[in-house]
Scaffold this motif. Structure first.
Motif, PDB file in Angstrom:
ATOM      1  N   GLN A   1       0.867  -1.174   0.000  1.00 39.82           N
ATOM      2  CA  GLN A   1       0.000   0.000   0.000  1.00 39.82           C
ATOM      3  C   GLN A   1       0.907   1.227   0.000  1.00 39.82           C
ATOM      4  N   VAL A   2       0.680   2.154  -0.937  1.00 41.64           N
ATOM      5  CA  VAL A   2       1.504   3.351  -1.046  1.00 41.64           C
ATOM      6  C   VAL A   2       0.610   4.582  -0.958  1.00 41.64           C
ATOM      7  N   SER A   3       0.986   5.512  -0.103  1.00 42.79           N
ATOM      8  CA  SER A   3       0.329   6.812  -0.008  1.00 42.79           C
ATOM      9  C   SER A   3       1.343   7.861  -0.456  1.00 42.79           C
ATOM     10  N   THR A   4       0.934   8.696  -1.387  1.00 43.79           N
ATOM     11  CA  THR A   4       1.858   9.685  -1.944  1.00 43.79           C
ATOM     12  C   THR A   4       1.091  10.909  -2.402  1.00 43.79           C
ATOM     13  N   LYS A   5       1.815  11.962  -2.711  1.00 41.20           N
ATOM     14  CA  LYS A   5       1.236  13.147  -3.342  1.00 41.20           C
ATOM     15  C   LYS A   5       1.779  13.215  -4.757  1.00 41.20           C
ATOM     16  N   VAL A   6       0.881  13.446  -5.701  1.00 45.15           N
ATOM     17  CA  VAL A   6       1.293  13.661  -7.086  1.00 45.15           C
ATOM     18  C   VAL A   6       0.729  15.014  -7.500  1.00 45.15           C
ATOM     19  N   ASN A   7       1.615  15.890  -7.875  1.00 47.45           N
ATOM     20  CA  ASN A   7       1.235  17.251  -8.283  1.00 47.45           C
ATOM     21  C   ASN A   7       0.376  17.942  -7.222  1.00 47.45           C
ATOM     22  N   GLY A   8       0.687  17.647  -5.950  1.00 47.28           N
ATOM     23  CA  GLY A   8       0.001  18.300  -4.845  1.00 47.28           C
ATOM     24  C   GLY A   8      -1.241  17.603  -4.337  1.00 47.28           C
ATOM     25  N   ASP A   9      -1.711  16.579  -5.033  1.00 51.49           N
ATOM     26  CA  ASP A   9      -2.911  15.855  -4.607  1.00 51.49           C
ATOM     27  C   ASP A   9      -2.539  14.506  -3.991  1.00 51.49           C
ATOM     28  N   GLU A  10      -3.282  14.112  -2.965  1.00 50.89           N
ATOM     29  CA  GLU A  10      -3.043  12.844  -2.263  1.00 50.89           C
ATOM     30  C   GLU A  10      -3.568  11.661  -3.077  1.00 50.89           C
ATOM     31  N   TYR A  11      -2.784  10.596  -3.124  1.00 49.48           N
ATOM     32  CA  TYR A  11      -3.185   9.360  -3.795  1.00 49.48           C
ATOM     33  C   TYR A  11      -2.766   8.178  -2.944  1.00 49.48           C
ATOM     34  N   GLU A  12      -3.556   7.110  -3.041  1.00 47.59           N
ATOM     35  CA  GLU A  12      -3.200   5.827  -2.453  1.00 47.59           C
ATOM     36  C   GLU A  12      -3.391   4.763  -3.514  1.00 47.59           C
ATOM     37  N   PHE A  13      -2.463   3.825  -3.555  1.00 48.01           N
ATOM     38  CA  PHE A  13      -2.581   2.725  -4.518  1.00 48.01           C
ATOM     39  C   PHE A  13      -1.877   1.499  -3.961  1.00 48.01           C
ATOM     40  N   VAL A  14      -2.215   0.365  -4.527  1.00 51.40           N
ATOM     41  CA  VAL A  14      -1.597  -0.904  -4.164  1.00 51.40           C
ATOM     42  C   VAL A  14      -0.729  -1.326  -5.340  1.00 51.40           C
ATOM     43  N   CYS A  15       0.489  -1.786  -5.045  1.00 53.13           N
ATOM     44  CA  CYS A  15       1.397  -2.193  -6.117  1.00 53.13           C
ATOM     45  C   CYS A  15       2.211  -3.410  -5.691  1.00 53.13           C
TER      46      CYS A  15
END
Length: 158
Positions: free
Chosen positions: A5-19
């Motif tokens: 599970q990864v939580s990150t910001k891309v271009n200022g917006d929060e995202y979570e995804f599974v990889c």
């Protein structure tokens, strides 16, 4: 293989995804989060088409694991424009015809922005050195250098 599970910001917006543990940031950005401006050219870090910033540092996303984006700030070409307004670099590339097929352009724009954030008044030689990791087969480099220098001048005068 265990998923992450990864939580990150891309271009200022929060995202979570599974990889998967071996999934690249390039694949996660394109296939999981829909940032298709990040291009795969070579998959070996030689062409720069997949260039993004990771915590402000220019990286080839094909060489970074998606899990390394945990808690990080990622910048892609999609984050350059502000609303309906192109970033000065994007407009300069259009004005100087510094793009053609578009495979290399997103990576060059991201790298150029990273350069201008560190050095707002680069020489032509410094621009060439900074962009050496970005390969273009269509336009040659003179128009790209002119576009970056034009954008740099406009940003300095703003």
């Amino acid at each position: 293989m265990k998923s992450l599970q990864v939580s990150t910001k891309v271009n200022g917006d929060e995202y979570e995804f599974v990889c998967a543990p071996d999934e690249t940031l390039l694949d996660a950005l394109r296939n999981r989060l829909g940032f298709t401006g990040v291009k795969e050219g070579c998959g070996t870090g030689d062409c720069g088409a997949c260039s993004v910033t990771l915590n402000g540092r220019l990286v080839c996303s094909c060489l970074v694991l998606a899990a390394e984006a945990e808690g990080a700030e990622v910048g892609t070409v999609e984050g350059l424009a502000e609303g309906d307004h192109l970033h000065v670099l994007q407009q300069s590339f259009i004005d100087h015809a510094a793009l053609q097929c578009g495979i290399c352009t997103p990576g060059i724009l991201v790298a150029s922005k990273a350069l201008l954030e560190q050095n707002p008044a680069p020489t032509d030689e410094e621009v060439r050195y900074w962009l050496a990791g970005n390969l273009c087969r269509c336009t040659g480099y003179d128009k790209i250098i002119e576009a970056v220098q034009d954008a740099a001048a406009k940003l300095r005068s703003a």
